[in-house]
Design a protein around this motif. Structure first.
Motif, PDB file in Angstrom:
ATOM      1  N   VAL A   1      27.025  18.719  55.498  1.00 52.35           N
ATOM      2  CA  VAL A   1      28.055  19.557  55.823  1.00 52.35           C
ATOM      3  C   VAL A   1      29.250  18.931  56.361  1.00 52.35           C
ATOM      4  O   VAL A   1      30.141  18.926  56.010  1.00 52.35           O
ATOM      5  CB  VAL A   1      27.747  20.836  56.934  1.00 52.35           C
ATOM      6  N   ASP A   2      28.935  17.778  57.314  1.00 55.51           N
ATOM      7  CA  ASP A   2      30.000  16.978  57.904  1.00 55.51           C
ATOM      8  C   ASP A   2      30.760  16.204  56.927  1.00 55.51           C
ATOM      9  O   ASP A   2      31.982  16.246  56.831  1.00 55.51           O
ATOM     10  CB  ASP A   2      29.622  15.878  58.977  1.00 55.51           C
ATOM     11  N   ASP A   3      29.787  15.472  55.966  1.00 54.73           N
ATOM     12  CA  ASP A   3      30.318  14.901  55.087  1.00 54.73           C
ATOM     13  C   ASP A   3      31.087  15.552  53.873  1.00 54.73           C
ATOM     14  O   ASP A   3      32.274  15.059  53.390  1.00 54.73           O
ATOM     15  CB  ASP A   3      29.108  13.941  54.258  1.00 54.73           C
ATOM     16  N   ALA A   4      30.612  16.598  53.747  1.00 58.08           N
ATOM     17  CA  ALA A   4      31.521  17.791  52.704  1.00 58.08           C
ATOM     18  C   ALA A   4      32.724  18.306  53.354  1.00 58.08           C
ATOM     19  O   ALA A   4      33.783  18.110  52.493  1.00 58.08           O
ATOM     20  CB  ALA A   4      30.519  18.975  52.402  1.00 58.08           C
ATOM     21  N   ALA A   5      32.869  18.469  54.710  1.00 58.82           N
ATOM     22  CA  ALA A   5      34.170  18.846  55.158  1.00 58.82           C
ATOM     23  C   ALA A   5      35.070  17.861  55.327  1.00 58.82           C
ATOM     24  O   ALA A   5      36.265  18.245  55.043  1.00 58.82           O
ATOM     25  CB  ALA A   5      33.809  19.225  56.714  1.00 58.82           C
ATOM     26  N   ALA A   6      34.558  16.521  55.428  1.00 59.26           N
ATOM     27  CA  ALA A   6      35.353  15.287  55.444  1.00 59.26           C
ATOM     28  C   ALA A   6      36.058  15.173  54.053  1.00 59.26           C
ATOM     29  O   ALA A   6      37.411  14.846  53.798  1.00 59.26           O
ATOM     30  CB  ALA A   6      34.909  14.015  55.906  1.00 59.26           C
TER      31      ALA A   6
END
Length: 153
Positions: free
Chosen positions: A65-70
């Protein structure tokens, strides 16, 4: 033209794998397609941006999720600058980023993004367009989650 067909096929394979519940397998294909589009057409080309958007979608489906948000944030910034804030592709990326923010518990930011996206989609596509309806449903969900968190539900 052959390169574009190969890259499109790789991009499409990633989307099929993701739709079949294999986001980890899809990751390598969508990332390779994005890199290929960037190399062939430039980092700001619509195909590169579409692949970047879909790479973020696959990352989210795989639980990153963090990579996707970035990734969504990066794509959104370029789409806003290159395509404009009310281009349908920009609005779709903004909606998806808002959903990730909602998943991460940042309901106020999600609500603000969804309100803006909904307004843009309604202006560009009309209130009855399926994308506008989905944005309205997502905004409703964000509002319900916030009310529940605040003890108002």
């Amino acid at each position: 033209a052959e390169d574009r067909l190969l890259l499109s096929a790789q991009h499409n394979l990633a989307l099929v794998l993701n739709a079949q519940g294999e986001p980890e397998a899809a990751r390598e294909h969508v990332a390779a397609a994005r890199r290929g589009f960037a190399s062939a057409f430039g980092a700001e080309h619509p195909l590169t941006l579409k692949a970047g958007h879909n790479e973020a979608m696959v990352l989210a489906a795989a639980g990153h999720v963090d990579d996707a948000a970035a990734k969504y944030q990066d794509v959104l910034a370029v789409r806003e600058r290159v395509l404009g804030a009310e281009h349908v592709d920009t609005l779709k990326t903004r909606c998806n980023l808002a959903l990730l923010r909602m998943q991460r518990g940042n309901l106020e930011a999600a609500e603000d993004m969804l309100r803006g996206s909904l307004g843009g989609l309604e202006r560009v596509l009309g209130r009855d367009h399926p994308l506008a309806v989905v944005a309205l449903q997502n905004l409703s969900l964000a509002l319900c989650q916030r009310a529940a968190r605040e003890g108002r539900a």
